[in-house]
Design an enzyme around this catalytic site. Structure first.
Site, PDB file in Angstrom:
ATOM      1  N   GLU A 254      53.070  31.737   8.875  1.00  0.00           N
ATOM      2  CA  GLU A 254      53.062  30.300   9.141  1.00  0.00           C
ATOM      3  C   GLU A 254      54.319  29.783   8.478  1.00  0.00           C
ATOM      4  OE1 GLU A 254      50.853  28.857  10.904  1.00  0.00           O
ATOM      5  OE2 GLU A 254      49.260  30.345  10.930  1.00  0.00           O
ATOM      6  N   CYS A 293      54.025  21.206   5.695  1.00  0.00           N
ATOM      7  CA  CYS A 293      54.556  21.943   6.853  1.00  0.00           C
ATOM      8  C   CYS A 293      54.254  21.189   8.135  1.00  0.00           C
ATOM      9  CB  CYS A 293      53.928  23.322   6.901  1.00  0.00           C
ATOM     10  SG  CYS A 293      52.138  23.277   6.774  1.00  0.00           S
TER      11      CYS A 293
HETATM   12  P1  NAP Z   1      59.745  30.083   0.651  1.00  0.00           P
HETATM   13  O1  NAP Z   1      60.894  29.854  -0.229  1.00  0.00           O
HETATM   14  O2  NAP Z   1      59.977  30.694   1.975  1.00  0.00           O
HETATM   15  O3  NAP Z   1      58.695  30.944  -0.203  1.00  0.00           O
HETATM   16  C1  NAP Z   1      57.430  31.248   0.312  1.00  0.00           C
HETATM   17  C2  NAP Z   1      56.814  32.363  -0.499  1.00  0.00           C
HETATM   18  O4  NAP Z   1      57.550  33.560  -0.286  1.00  0.00           O
HETATM   19  C3  NAP Z   1      56.823  32.120  -1.995  1.00  0.00           C
HETATM   20  O5  NAP Z   1      55.613  32.564  -2.526  1.00  0.00           O
HETATM   21  C4  NAP Z   1      57.962  32.989  -2.453  1.00  0.00           C
HETATM   22  O6  NAP Z   1      57.812  33.384  -3.795  1.00  0.00           O
HETATM   23  C5  NAP Z   1      57.782  34.174  -1.533  1.00  0.00           C
HETATM   24  N1  NAP Z   1      58.941  35.040  -1.455  1.00  0.00           N
HETATM   25  C6  NAP Z   1      60.226  34.711  -1.345  1.00  0.00           C
HETATM   26  N2  NAP Z   1      60.977  35.828  -1.290  1.00  0.00           N
HETATM   27  C7  NAP Z   1      60.128  36.877  -1.358  1.00  0.00           C
HETATM   28  C8  NAP Z   1      60.287  38.296  -1.358  1.00  0.00           C
HETATM   29  N3  NAP Z   1      61.465  38.858  -1.260  1.00  0.00           N
HETATM   30  N4  NAP Z   1      59.180  39.067  -1.464  1.00  0.00           N
HETATM   31  C9  NAP Z   1      57.954  38.521  -1.561  1.00  0.00           C
HETATM   32  N5  NAP Z   1      57.748  37.182  -1.578  1.00  0.00           N
HETATM   33  C10 NAP Z   1      58.824  36.369  -1.472  1.00  0.00           C
HETATM   34  O7  NAP Z   1      58.951  28.723   0.942  1.00  0.00           O
HETATM   35  P2  NAP Z   1      58.539  27.592  -0.100  1.00  0.00           P
HETATM   36  O8  NAP Z   1      59.792  26.894  -0.529  1.00  0.00           O
HETATM   37  O9  NAP Z   1      57.610  28.087  -1.124  1.00  0.00           O
HETATM   38  O10 NAP Z   1      57.684  26.633   0.833  1.00  0.00           O
HETATM   39  C11 NAP Z   1      58.215  25.639   1.638  1.00  0.00           C
HETATM   40  C12 NAP Z   1      58.295  26.079   3.076  1.00  0.00           C
HETATM   41  O11 NAP Z   1      57.035  26.553   3.526  1.00  0.00           O
HETATM   42  C13 NAP Z   1      58.640  24.941   3.997  1.00  0.00           C
HETATM   43  O12 NAP Z   1      59.634  25.387   4.886  1.00  0.00           O
HETATM   44  C14 NAP Z   1      57.340  24.650   4.753  1.00  0.00           C
HETATM   45  O13 NAP Z   1      57.522  24.109   6.028  1.00  0.00           O
HETATM   46  C15 NAP Z   1      56.706  25.967   4.791  1.00  0.00           C
HETATM   47  N6  NAP Z   1      55.245  25.858   4.880  1.00  0.00           N
HETATM   48  C16 NAP Z   1      54.614  26.217   6.028  1.00  0.00           C
HETATM   49  C17 NAP Z   1      53.228  26.082   6.130  1.00  0.00           C
HETATM   50  C18 NAP Z   1      52.504  26.455   7.391  1.00  0.00           C
HETATM   51  O14 NAP Z   1      51.283  26.514   7.364  1.00  0.00           O
HETATM   52  N7  NAP Z   1      53.160  26.732   8.470  1.00  0.00           N
HETATM   53  C19 NAP Z   1      52.498  25.606   5.056  1.00  0.00           C
HETATM   54  C20 NAP Z   1      53.169  25.254   3.894  1.00  0.00           C
HETATM   55  C21 NAP Z   1      54.548  25.386   3.821  1.00  0.00           C
HETATM   56  P3  NAP Z   1      58.631  32.697  -4.994  1.00  0.00           P
HETATM   57  O15 NAP Z   1      58.307  31.268  -4.993  1.00  0.00           O
HETATM   58  O16 NAP Z   1      58.102  33.402  -6.183  1.00  0.00           O
HETATM   59  O17 NAP Z   1      60.061  32.978  -4.685  1.00  0.00           O
END
Ligand code: NAP
Length: 679
Positions: A254, A293
C-alpha cells in the site's frame, strides 16, 4: 534510553546505543526516545514465528482467533488514554488519535465479528461452489484455502503507528499466520506502546506477535516460500523492497497515492453538496496535518467555481483550525511528524509552485502556533506547516498528478467537462480513493464508469449522505483499502478478502467422501448415516452426513386450493388450468413452490422439544421440476456443516435439503439453517 523490541517471547534492547536514531517531539524538538536494532537476531525471530507462532495459531479455529481479536480490542480500549497521550509527542491531536488508535481498535473488533460470521469455526475456508467433474458425481472439485505456513512480515509507514500495523495484524492473525511487525522509526515508540499493552494483557498466544522497533537489516534474505510481506509506505521504498523479495514470498504493498476529490458541475456554491465538499477538503488537509495516504491531493472542480472553493476553504480554515502543540486543548491541527518531514513537505510544495501553481490558500511560512502552555507565538523548533491550496488549470503539468507533498497541501484544478474531470482523476496513475460530490445521478454514473478502474475506493457525497458519510479519508475494514497502479496494487482491507492474502488457495479434486473429510462439509454422494432422527441429536452427537429420508406425500388439488386461499397467493399458474398450460414452464396447474417447501418441513421435522432451537433461514433455494396435482414428493435432509459457537451453548447447523418427485426428478434443493444446542 533505547526503544525495546518484543522478540521470541521477551523484550529486547541492543547492548549499547551507538548509532541509534533520535526521535524528537514534533512540537518542541525535545528528545522522546532512541531507536536501534544493532545486534538484533531476526533469523531467530522468524524461526520462532514459524515454529512457536504457527503452532499456537494452528491450535485455534477461525472463531477462536476471532474471539481473541475482540479481547485484544478490549484490552487496548481499556488503556487507550495512554496511547492518546503518547501520540501528542508525534503531533497527533485527539482527533488524529481517534483516527489512528480507535481506527486500529475498530479493525480488531470488525475482524473479530466478521471472522465469526463469515468464516467457519474450522481451519480451512471454502471458496466458491462444488464443481461436479464426472457425470455420475463421484469426482468433484473445490477451492480450499489453508493458511500460509510461514510468517507475515509487516513493514509500516510512520503516519499510522496503531491502525497501520493492526490492519495487517488482524487479518494475518485470523488467517492463522504469526506476525513480525516493523514500525517506521519516527513513530516506532507508539507501536511499541500498544504492543506492550497487549503483551501485558497476557492474551497473546506465544510467537504470534513480535515487534522489531527499528531497522530490519537483511530480513529479505531470510524469507522463504510460505512467508508474506505486507508493506505500507512510499512507492519508491515499495519498489526497492519488492525487488529484494525472494521468489515465492508474497509481497503486497500500500503506497502513496495522489487521491482526488471531484466537485460535480451541479454542486454550486450555496448547495449542501458544495458545503460538504469544502468541509471534507478542510478535514483532509488538516487531519493528521495532511499525513494520510488517503488525503485529498487534488481537488478537481468546475473551472468557474475555483475562486468560490478557495474562498470557502479559507473561511472554513479561519473558523475551525487552530495550529499548535496537541498538548494544548484548543489545538485542532498539530505539526507534521518531524522537521525532516516538514522540509520534505515544503520541497513538494516548491515543485508544485515551480510548475506554475498559484498559492490560493495559506503560505509556506512557518505559522504562529499555540504552545503547550496555551500561549501563542512562533513555531520555534516545531515541525509546523500551515494548510495550503495551490491552484492549476486543467492543462496542469504532470507533477501535479505525481508529487505527493505528504502534509497539509492540496492542488485545486479546474475542469470544463465531466469527461475532462475523469481524465484528470485518472492521471494520478492509480489511487487509493476518489470522492465525488454531486446530487446528479448521471454525473455520478458517468464518473464511476470512467474512474473506477483507477481507484480502490470511490465515495459519492450527496445531500442524503453528507452528514453520515465516514469521509473521503477513512478506509473501513469492511471494504477494500488499496488501489491499483502507483497506489501499490494491493487490497489490504476488505473484510475476509484481506484474510485470504495470508492463505493459499488450492484446487482440491476427489470423491465426495474425500472432499467431505478434507473440508468438514458434507458433499452430495458422500456416506450418510440414517437411524436416530438427526433433530434428536445435540451438537455433541450430530455428525455431518446424518440424514433423515422422509416417506412420500401426495400433493392434491385440494392442497393447492387450500394453500392459495389461505395465503392469498392465487397466481394463475396454481389456479387456472388453461392459463397455466399456456405458460412455457407448466403442464397445467402446479403446486406453489412455497407449499412444497412447507410440506417438506412437515415431512422431515421431528416435532417434540429437543436440541433444535430455531430455523433461521434458507439459502440457495431453487425449484426444478414442477409438481402437478396427484404427484408425490419426498425429502432428504442431511447435516452438511456444523458450526458450534464459542460463546454460546448452541451453534449453527446447515442442512442439505433435496425434494424429489415420484420419478426421482429434482423438485427443489436448498440449505436449511438452524440453531442447535450443544447438549
Ligand atoms: P517510507 O519511508 O517508504 O517507509 C515505510 C517503511 O519502510 C518504514 O517502516 C521504513 O522503516 C521501512 N523501510 C525503509 N527502507 C527499508 C528497507 N531497506 N528495509 C526494510 N524496511 C525499510 O514511508 P514513510 O515515510 O514511513 O510513510 C509515508 C508514506 O507512506 C507516504 O508516502 C504515504 O502516502 C504512504 N502511506 C500509504 C498508506 C496506504 O495505505 N497506502 C498508508 C500510510 C502511509 P524506517 O522508518 O525505519 O526507515
Amino acid at each position: 534510553m533505547i526503544l525495546a523490541s518484543y522478540l521470541q517471547g521477551q523484550w529486547w534492547t541492543p547492548a549499547d546505543g551507538t548509532g541509534a536514531t533520535v526521535v524528537r517531539d514534533a512540537s518542541t524538538g525535545a528528545e522522546i526516545t532512541r531507536v536501534s536494532t544493532a545486534g538484533v537476531d531476526l533469523d531467530g525471530a522468524l524461526q520462532y514465528a514459524r515454529a512457536v507462532g504457527q503452532r499456537s495459531l494452528g491450535a485455534l479455529t477461525f472463531h477462536q482467533r476471532a474471539l481473541l481479536l475482540k479481547q485484544f480490542a478490549q484490552a487496548l480500549t481499556a488503556r487507550k488514554g495512554e496511547l492518546y497521550e503518547a501520540a501528542k509527542g508525534s503531533g497527533a491531536t485527539a482527533r488524529d488519535s481517534m483516527i489512528d488508535v480507535d481506527g486500529g481498535i475498530g479493525v480488531l473488533f470488525t475482524y473479530s465479528s466478521k471472522g465469526r460470521r463469515e468464516l467457519p469455526n474450522a481451519h480451512v475456508y471454502l471458496d466458491g461452489p462444488t464443481e461436479q467433474l464426472s457425470k455420475d458425481g463421484t469426482f468433484l472439485g473445490r477451492h480450499v484455502y489453508t493458511r500460509l505456513p510461514g510468517v507475515a512480515v509487516q513493514i509500516n509507514a510512520f503516519n499510522f503507528p496503531t491502525w497501520g500495523p493492526l490492519e495487517k495484524f488482524a487479518p494475518a492473525f485470523l488467517a492463522g499466520v504469526p506476525s513480525l511487525i516493523k514500525p517506521a522509526t519516527p513513530t516506532a515508540h507508539l507501536t511499541e506502546a500498544w504492543v506492550r499493552i497487549l503483551v501485558e494483557s497476557g492474551l497473546v498466544p506465544d510467537g504470534t506477535l513480535q515487534l522489531v522497533s527499528g531497522a530490519v537489516p537483511g530480513v529479505f534474505d531470510l524469507l522463504r516460500l510460505g512467508d508474506a510481506v505486507a508493506f505500507t509506505g512510499s512507492a519508491s521504498t515499495a519498489a526497492a523492497l519488492q525487488a529484494q523479495t525472494p521468489g515465492g514470498v508474497r509481497f503486497t504493498s500500500e503506497t502513496d497515492s495522489i487521491n482526488a476529490s471531484v466537485l460535480g458541475p451541479d454542486a454550486a456554491p450555496g448547495t449542501p453538496v458544495f458545503d460538504a465538499f469544502v468541509r471534507q477538503l478542510m478535514v483532509e488537509l488538516t487531519a493528521k496535518a495532511g499525513q494520510k495516504c488517503t488525503a485529498i491531493r487534488r481537488a478537481i472542480v468546475p473551472a468557474g467555481m475555483m475562486d468560490a472553493v478557495a474562498d470557502a476553504l479559507r473561511q472554513k480554515i479561519a473558523e475551525k483550525v487552530v495550529i499548535g502543540d496537541p498538548h494544548a486543548d484548543a489545538v485542532t491541527m498539530g505539526p507534521v511528524v518531524s522537521r525532516a518531514q516538514r522540509d520534505e513537505v515544503l520541497r513538494g510544495l516548491r515543485t508544485l509552485t515551480d510548475a506554475g501553481g498559484r498559492m490560493l490558500v495559506g503560505s509556506a511560512d512557518a505559522p504562529d502556533v499555540v504552545r503547550a502552555d496555551g500561549t501563542t507565538g512562533p513555531a520555534g523548533d516545531g515541525a509546523f506547516v500551515a494548510p495550503m491550496l495551490v491552484g492549476f488549470d486543467a492543462d496542469a503539468p504532470d507533477v501535479v498528478h505525481e508529487v505527493e507533498a505528504f502534509g497539509p497541501v492540496s492542488a485545486l484544478i479546474g475542469y470544463s467537462t465531466v469527461a475532462e474531470a475523469a481524465d484528470l482523476v485518472n492521471r494520478g496513475g492509480g489511487s487509493l480513493v476518489t470522492s465525488v460530490a454531486t446530487d446528479d445521478p448521471e454525473v455520478a454514473a458517468e464518473l464511476m464508469t470512467r474512474i473506477a478502474p483507477y481507484n480502490g475506493r470511490v465515495l459519492f457525497l450527496d445531500t442524503a449522505d453528507a452528514r453520515t458519510s465516514t469521509g473521503h479519508g477513512s478506509p473501513v475494514p469492511h471494504l477494500v483499502h488499496g488501489g491499483p497502479g502507483r497506489a501499490g496494487g494491493g487490497e489490504e482491507l476488505g473484510g475476509v478478502r484481506a484474510v485470504l492474502h495470508f492463505m493459499q488457495r488450492t484446487a482440491v479434486q476427489g470423491s465426495p467422501a474425500m472432499l467431505t473429510a478434507i473440508t468438514g462439509v458434507w458433499h452430495p454422494g458422500a456416506p450418510v448415516a440414517e437411524g436416530e432422527h438427526p433433530f434428536r441429536k445435540p451438537l455433541s452427537r450430530l455428525r455431518v452426513g446424518d440424514r433423515i429420508a422422509s416417506a412420500p406425500r401426495e400433493v392434491t388439488l385440494d392442497d393447492i386450493e387450500t394453500f392459495a386461499h389461505f395465503t392469498g397467493d392465487t397466481f394463475y399458474a396454481h389456479m387456472d388450468e388453461d392459463a397455466a398450460a399456456a405458460n412455457p414452464f407448466f403442464p397445467g396447474r402446479v403446486a406453489h413452490g412455497y407449499l412444497l417447501v412447507s410440506f417438506a418441513a412437515g415431512l422431515f421435522v421431528d416435532p417434540d422439544p429437543g436440541p433444535v432451537l430455531a430455523n433461521y433461514g434458507l439459502e440457495d433455494l431453487r425449484f426444478g421440476t414442477p409438481v402437478s396435482p396427484g404427484d408425490s414428493i419426498r425429502v432428504e435432509l442431511t447435516a452438511k456443516q456444523i458450526t458450534p459457537r464459542e460463546t454460546d451453548e448452541y451453534g449453527e447447523v446447515r442442512w442439505d435439503a433435496v425434494i424429489r418427485n415420484q420419478s426421482d426428478e429434482l423438485v427443489a434443493s436448498y440449505d436449511v439453517l438452524t440453531l442447535v444446542a450443544k447438549e
